[in-house]
Motif scaffolding. Structure first.
Motif, mmCIF file in Angstrom:
data_model
loop_
_atom_site.group_PDB
_atom_site.id
_atom_site.type_symbol
_atom_site.label_atom_id
_atom_site.label_comp_id
_atom_site.label_asym_id
_atom_site.label_seq_id
_atom_site.Cartn_x
_atom_site.Cartn_y
_atom_site.Cartn_z
ATOM 1 N N ASN A 81 0.809 -1.214 0.000
ATOM 2 C CA ASN A 81 0.000 0.000 0.000
ATOM 3 C C ASN A 81 0.844 1.266 0.000
ATOM 4 N N LEU A 82 2.117 1.174 0.381
ATOM 5 C CA LEU A 82 3.018 2.315 0.183
ATOM 6 C C LEU A 82 3.234 2.543 -1.314
ATOM 7 N N PHE A 83 3.382 1.458 -2.060
ATOM 8 C CA PHE A 83 3.476 1.542 -3.524
ATOM 9 C C PHE A 83 2.225 2.197 -4.098
ATOM 10 N N THR A 84 1.059 1.807 -3.589
ATOM 11 C CA THR A 84 -0.191 2.404 -4.063
ATOM 12 C C THR A 84 -0.248 3.887 -3.722
ATOM 13 N N ALA A 85 0.149 4.259 -2.509
ATOM 14 C CA ALA A 85 0.148 5.680 -2.139
ATOM 15 C C ALA A 85 1.060 6.485 -3.055
ATOM 16 N N PHE A 86 2.200 5.897 -3.429
ATOM 17 C CA PHE A 86 3.120 6.566 -4.346
ATOM 18 C C PHE A 86 2.454 6.778 -5.703
ATOM 19 N N LYS A 87 1.787 5.756 -6.217
ATOM 20 C CA LYS A 87 1.103 5.892 -7.498
ATOM 21 C C LYS A 87 -0.121 6.794 -7.399
ATOM 22 N N ASN A 88 -0.780 6.800 -6.247
ATOM 23 C CA ASN A 88 -1.925 7.686 -6.027
ATOM 24 C C ASN A 88 -1.499 9.145 -5.866
ATOM 25 N N GLN A 89 -0.196 9.379 -5.684
ATOM 26 C CA GLN A 89 0.314 10.702 -5.342
ATOM 27 C C GLN A 89 -0.349 11.226 -4.066
ATOM 28 N N THR A 90 -0.393 10.365 -3.057
ATOM 29 C CA THR A 90 -0.975 10.718 -1.772
ATOM 30 C C THR A 90 0.117 11.197 -0.829
ATOM 31 N N PRO A 91 -0.040 12.367 -0.204
ATOM 32 C CA PRO A 91 0.990 12.846 0.721
ATOM 33 C C PRO A 91 0.909 12.114 2.064
ATOM 34 N N LEU A 92 1.955 11.409 2.413
ATOM 35 C CA LEU A 92 2.041 10.700 3.683
ATOM 36 C C LEU A 92 3.409 10.951 4.306
ATOM 37 N N THR A 388 -16.035 12.307 -5.410
ATOM 38 C CA THR A 388 -16.875 11.209 -4.924
ATOM 39 C C THR A 388 -16.438 9.856 -5.473
ATOM 40 N N PHE A 389 -15.227 9.760 -6.011
ATOM 41 C CA PHE A 389 -14.730 8.464 -6.474
ATOM 42 C C PHE A 389 -13.231 8.368 -6.234
ATOM 43 N N TYR A 390 -12.831 7.240 -5.640
ATOM 44 C CA TYR A 390 -11.423 6.982 -5.356
ATOM 45 C C TYR A 390 -11.147 5.502 -5.599
ATOM 46 N N THR A 391 -10.014 5.229 -6.234
ATOM 47 C CA THR A 391 -9.605 3.843 -6.409
ATOM 48 C C THR A 391 -8.085 3.788 -6.381
ATOM 49 N N CYS A 392 -7.561 2.619 -6.629
ATOM 50 C CA CYS A 392 -6.128 2.359 -6.492
ATOM 51 C C CYS A 392 -5.434 2.598 -7.831
ATOM 52 N N ALA A 393 -4.450 3.499 -7.860
ATOM 53 C CA ALA A 393 -3.748 3.803 -9.103
ATOM 54 C C ALA A 393 -2.662 2.799 -9.427
ATOM 55 N N SER A 394 -2.284 1.964 -8.465
ATOM 56 C CA SER A 394 -1.149 1.071 -8.682
ATOM 57 C C SER A 394 -1.532 -0.261 -9.295
ATOM 58 N N GLY A 395 -2.810 -0.656 -9.173
ATOM 59 C CA GLY A 395 -3.210 -1.990 -9.603
ATOM 60 C C GLY A 395 -3.004 -3.047 -8.541
ATOM 61 N N GLY A 396 -2.391 -2.692 -7.414
ATOM 62 C CA GLY A 396 -2.245 -3.631 -6.314
ATOM 63 C C GLY A 396 -3.549 -3.801 -5.562
ATOM 64 N N LEU A 397 -3.645 -4.864 -4.784
ATOM 65 C CA LEU A 397 -4.870 -5.137 -4.037
ATOM 66 C C LEU A 397 -4.638 -4.892 -2.550
ATOM 67 N N GLY A 398 -5.728 -4.683 -1.822
ATOM 68 C CA GLY A 398 -5.669 -4.468 -0.390
ATOM 69 C C GLY A 398 -5.744 -3.016 0.018
ATOM 70 N N HIS A 399 -6.042 -2.129 -0.908
ATOM 71 C CA HIS A 399 -6.108 -0.696 -0.622
ATOM 72 C C HIS A 399 -7.533 -0.238 -0.343
ATOM 73 N N GLY A 400 -8.499 -0.708 -1.124
ATOM 74 C CA GLY A 400 -9.840 -0.134 -1.111
ATOM 75 C C GLY A 400 -10.563 -0.241 0.210
ATOM 76 N N LEU A 401 -10.526 -1.407 0.852
ATOM 77 C CA LEU A 401 -11.283 -1.581 2.096
ATOM 78 C C LEU A 401 -10.777 -0.640 3.195
ATOM 79 N N PRO A 402 -9.481 -0.630 3.521
ATOM 80 C CA PRO A 402 -9.038 0.317 4.549
ATOM 81 C C PRO A 402 -9.094 1.773 4.100
ATOM 82 N N ALA A 403 -8.907 2.051 2.805
ATOM 83 C CA ALA A 403 -8.999 3.434 2.331
ATOM 84 C C ALA A 403 -10.393 3.991 2.568
ATOM 85 N N ALA A 404 -11.414 3.146 2.453
ATOM 86 C CA ALA A 404 -12.778 3.592 2.728
ATOM 87 C C ALA A 404 -12.935 3.995 4.189
ATOM 88 N N VAL A 405 -12.280 3.275 5.090
ATOM 89 C CA VAL A 405 -12.327 3.623 6.517
ATOM 90 C C VAL A 405 -11.654 4.972 6.747
#
Length: 518
Positions: A81-92, A388-405
């Protein structure tokens, strides 16, 4: 003198980082001595869940989120999910514990060897401070780098004994990092757009990140330009019920050429246009089509195979295009053909998404991770409101469920709907526990097709009719929800689906609907 911990807590408070996502181990505990009452610690039962929640929270608030992980083991769990955050361009700002400095020469238990290298290349900057007194400055720099376009995660490794050391005064600084567009280049782009006979816009996630939704609508209407969504875009950047909406580009070279062949000018905004998922051949754009690209990511600009690129804030660039004078008279492109309405005689993913679209509030937020249902979602679950829409830019799995939280924590007044595949859900199912503990208003909609359908669909491209190890009919998501403290309902036909969706969407806490599909 104040301790490094006290100085750092003050810095985090000043930066608005009072919600900390984490799963601490022994090397992190001293950070939480005398934990302040105005801070909130959000626990994830696995580090990938921690990263996913922080990602959703940061995207929902527009500010960086801070993450607290455990040395090498915790960082390792979180890397997907760090890889996904990098592809999402999410500041962490990701922090991890390190063993005490005095025993590092002896390779102690639970230490991090070459800690700053481990999360690379999926962080913009990483550091293990040379002295305990440098910890606040390192975190301040990590925050500044994370929040500079293109946004992304950063990493700081902090030895366990640093927190209680006496610190030195530290004053944070304000840094304005937005990149203004080059006016000469923008004038050339505006001239080319004005001369085009059949222009098109291709919108990516950067349009949403830069708050340019309204500006894109205005530009499309001014020039009567068809609007396509960039391949695999992780955000919604244009209303999908607008008459100028043309559809979604496929992540393949030949497909993109075929979809854009009728346009003599294409302006790609906020993300890569030529993003490929499979090998292709031939040109990257049809002959005679002029391409311009505008976005904040210089890496996208560098590897784009075609087009003149302008690295800039999308909203600022669009403001200049809108000021560039009147557009020539053009005929509006033909409207997009709509898919047929389904009657519910078959319980398919398309039907589930059609009913969800009918029953949900238009302003509710969709967080999606159902790869095999992405096509049906495009057809039957249109996104019509900004942010109103967010998904995973990396193609990896395991992001959507916790991202919704995390999104629900960031936007407590909104209904969050997590549209998940059954396989995707299992990568981060522990996130249900966080949802239950926090009481967030998330509707988890699990499309249960009893297998990794995305792999089966993709396997057929390679002539594979049978895939081993990809079936799991035994999974019971209502039981899994109950085991984590959430009520779930199963629906296997049209009547029970409407009842379950209506119940879930009306709930003010977390619920789960298991939609059993053909």
């Amino acid at each position: 003198m104040p301790s490094v911990r006290e100085i750092t807590i003050g810095l985090l408070r000043e930066l608005g980082l009072t919600t900390i996502f984490g799963n601490p181990g022994s090397t992190e505990l001293p950070m939480f001595r005398d934990f302040p009452e105005d801070f909130r610690y959000v626990m994830g039962l696995q580090e990938s869940v921690v990263l996913g929640m922080a990602d959703g929270f940061a995207q929902g608030t527009g500010n960086a989120a801070i993450v607290n992980l455990h040395s090498s083991a915790g960082v390792g769990h979180a890397l997907g999910n760090l890889f996904t955050a990098f592809k999402n361009q999410t500041p962490l700002v990701v922090t991890a514990g390190q063993q005490a400095r005095s025993i590092l020469p002896y390779e102690p238990f639970l230490f991090a060897e070459r800690a700053t290298e481990f999360p690379q290349p999926f962080v913009k900057w990483s550091c293990e401070p040379a002295r305990a007194q440098d910890v606040p400055a390192a975190i301040a720099r990590a925050y500044a780098v994370a929040m500079a376009p293109p946004y992304g995660p950063t990493f700081v490794s902090i030895p366990i004994d640093d927190w209680d050391q006496p610190g030195e005064p530290f004053a944070s600084r304000r840094i304005h990092a937005a990149r203004a567009p080059d006016r000469t280049a923008m004038a050339e782009c505006a001239e080319a757009l004005g001369k085009a006979a059949r222009p098109a816009l291709v919108v990516g996630a950067g349009v949403a990140r830069d708050g340019a939704w309204d500006a894109v609508i205005a530009l499309a209407e001014k020039h009567q330009a068809a609007v396509w969504v960039a391949p695999m875009s992780a955000r919604c950047s244009f209303p999908e019920n607008h008459p100028l909406f043309a559809g979604f580009l496929t992540a393949g070279r030949e497909a993109i050429v075929a979809q854009l062949v009728g346009h003599d000018f294409v302006l790609a905004l906020g993300g890569p246009m030529n993003l490929y998922h499979v090998e292709g051949h031939g040109p990257h754009i049809a002959e005679g089509t002029e391409v311009w690209l505008i976005g904040d990511n210089h890496v996208h600009a560098a590897w784009a195979p075609v087009g003149t690129a302008i690295v800039a804030n999308t909203r600022q660039a669009l403001a200049l295009l809108l000021e560039s004078g009147p557009a020539p008279s053009r005929t509006a492109p033909a409207p997009r053909a709509l898919p047929p309405v389904l009657d519910g005689s078959a319980m398919t993913d398309s039907y589930v998404l059609q009913r969800l679209a009918a029953l949900r509030a238009p302003g509710s937020v969709i967080v999606e991770e159902a790869p095999s249902a992405r096509g049906p979602m495009h057809d039957y679950l249109p996104i019509v409101a900004k942010d109103t829409f967010y998904t995973c830019a990396s193609g990896g799995l395991g992001h959507g469920l916790p991202a919704a939280v995390g999104m629900a924590l960031a936007r407590p007044g909104d209904k969050i709907i997590a549209v998940l595949g059954d396989g995707s859900s299992m990568y981060a199912i522990q996130g249900l526990h966080a949802a239950a503990q926090l009481g967030v208003a998330v509707s988890f909609i699990v499309l249960k097709n009893r297998r990794y359908e995305a792999l089966h669909s993709f396997g057929r491209l390679f002539g594979l009719q049978t895939l081993v190890g990809t079936q799991f009919p035994e999974l019971d998501f209502c039981a899994l929800a109950q085991g984590h403290g959430i009520t779930g309902r199963s629906a296997a036909d049209a009547a029970s689906l409407d009842v379950a969706l209506t119940w879930s969407l009306a709930a003010d806490g977390p619920t789960l609907v298991e939609a059993v599909i053909d």
